[in-house]
Write a protein that holds these residues in place. Structure first.
Motif, PDB file in Angstrom:
ATOM      1  N   MET A  29      41.448  44.913   3.033  1.00  0.00           N
ATOM      2  CA  MET A  29      40.660  44.841   4.254  1.00  0.00           C
ATOM      3  C   MET A  29      40.817  43.499   4.949  1.00  0.00           C
ATOM      4  N   VAL A  30      40.928  42.426   4.163  1.00  0.00           N
ATOM      5  CA  VAL A  30      41.017  41.094   4.753  1.00  0.00           C
ATOM      6  C   VAL A  30      42.261  40.967   5.628  1.00  0.00           C
ATOM      7  N   ALA A  31      43.416  41.399   5.117  1.00  0.00           N
ATOM      8  CA  ALA A  31      44.659  41.245   5.875  1.00  0.00           C
ATOM      9  C   ALA A  31      44.623  42.041   7.177  1.00  0.00           C
ATOM     10  N   TRP A  32      44.223  43.300   7.101  1.00  0.00           N
ATOM     11  CA  TRP A  32      44.219  44.134   8.307  1.00  0.00           C
ATOM     12  C   TRP A  32      43.095  43.740   9.250  1.00  0.00           C
ATOM     13  N   GLY A  33      41.973  43.295   8.710  1.00  0.00           N
ATOM     14  CA  GLY A  33      40.911  42.796   9.575  1.00  0.00           C
ATOM     15  C   GLY A  33      41.343  41.558  10.336  1.00  0.00           C
ATOM     16  N   ASN A  34      42.056  40.661   9.673  1.00  0.00           N
ATOM     17  CA  ASN A  34      42.540  39.458  10.344  1.00  0.00           C
ATOM     18  C   ASN A  34      43.623  39.784  11.370  1.00  0.00           C
ATOM     19  N   ALA A  35      44.478  40.760  11.057  1.00  0.00           N
ATOM     20  CA  ALA A  35      45.497  41.166  12.030  1.00  0.00           C
ATOM     21  C   ALA A  35      44.838  41.714  13.294  1.00  0.00           C
ATOM     22  N   TRP A  36      43.742  42.438  13.124  1.00  0.00           N
ATOM     23  CA  TRP A  36      42.989  42.936  14.285  1.00  0.00           C
ATOM     24  C   TRP A  36      42.368  41.778  15.063  1.00  0.00           C
ATOM     25  N   LEU A  37      41.739  40.843  14.360  1.00  0.00           N
ATOM     26  CA  LEU A  37      41.100  39.716  15.032  1.00  0.00           C
ATOM     27  C   LEU A  37      42.116  38.849  15.774  1.00  0.00           C
ATOM     28  N   ALA A  38      43.336  38.771  15.244  1.00  0.00           N
ATOM     29  CA  ALA A  38      44.382  37.966  15.877  1.00  0.00           C
ATOM     30  C   ALA A  38      45.104  38.722  16.987  1.00  0.00           C
ATOM     31  N   GLY A  39      44.756  39.991  17.199  1.00  0.00           N
ATOM     32  CA  GLY A  39      45.331  40.752  18.300  1.00  0.00           C
ATOM     33  C   GLY A  39      46.636  41.455  18.001  1.00  0.00           C
TER      34      GLY A  39
END
Length: 229
Positions: A1-11
């Protein structure tokens, strides 16, 4: 979840793509009773900036900064995510969510969390430490007669891929660390003398620490250039 959540937050990906990937791996995810998509969207409205990974072990609260109740629970299960927002940090503990005979998912138990730790390794530091620990473990285990499957040089299953937007180095480090984690889980002390068990145990403890540090650094690497500006 952390990796994909951060990819979303980074656009780099949309919220639906991120949530779909997370739930394709572990099943439906809820935080309390709130579905993952809605929970992440609500956090972003509240100022969510990034998700941090914690991979603690007894005596090594890697990525944790309190309070004690959250630290203790995270150590018990070996992992946690920390949502960094403008006003407070929120600790998320992934627990099995089983309802009836067919529903299997993940329930995120929500806790207060302390401030972000700034003593965590950079990706470059973690990669160097992982390489050193792998070499030391290989040298130590070469002299111990044991199951051939637990040599660090005989890497196990694939896995550890991150999300779009992460640097290539982070993907490489995460993949190697994940495969080494599989080796650590398969380590078997049967048939060894007490001295051999002690020698291998020390080598594997150091490797485990390096693996966890590498995974944490890799998951945070998507924001490293921003932090260093």
């Amino acid at each position: 979840m952390v990796a994909w959540g951060n990819a979303w937050l980074a656009g780099h990906v949309g919220l639906d793509e991120a949530a779909d990937h997370v739930e394709a791996t572990g099943g439906p995810v809820v935080a309390g009773d709130v579905p993952l998509r809605k929970y992440l969207a609500n956090l972003r409205v509240d100022g969510l900036r990034e998700l941090r990974l914690a991979l603690p072990a007894p005596g090594d609260p890697l990525g944790l900064s309190g309070p004690p109740s959250f630290n203790s629970a995270a150590v018990d299960i070996g992992q946690a995510a920390i949502a960094v927002t403008g006003d407070q940090n929120i600790g998320l503990l992934p627990l099995p969510d089983q309802r009836g005979s067919s529903y299997v998912g993940v329930r995120l138990e929500v806790h207060d969390s302390g401030p972000v730790r700034h003593d965590l390794p950079s990706l470059a530091e973690a990669e160097r430490d992982l390489s050193d620990a792998m070499r030391s473990a290989t040298e130590a285990l070469t002299s111990v007669d044991g199951p051939v499957g637990d040599r660090p040089g005989r890497l196990g299953q694939r896995g550890g891929e991150l999300a779009p937007g992460y640097p290539a180095r982070a993907h490489r480090v995460s993949t190697l660390a994940t495969r080494l984690a599989t080796v650590l889980r398969l380590a078997d002390d049967r048939g060894l003398t007490a001295g051999q068990v002690a020698a291998r145990g020390e080598a594997l403890r150091e490797l485990d620490r390096a693996v966890r540090r590498a995974l944490v650094a890799a998951h945070h690497a998507i924001f490293e250039p921003v932090r260093n500006q």
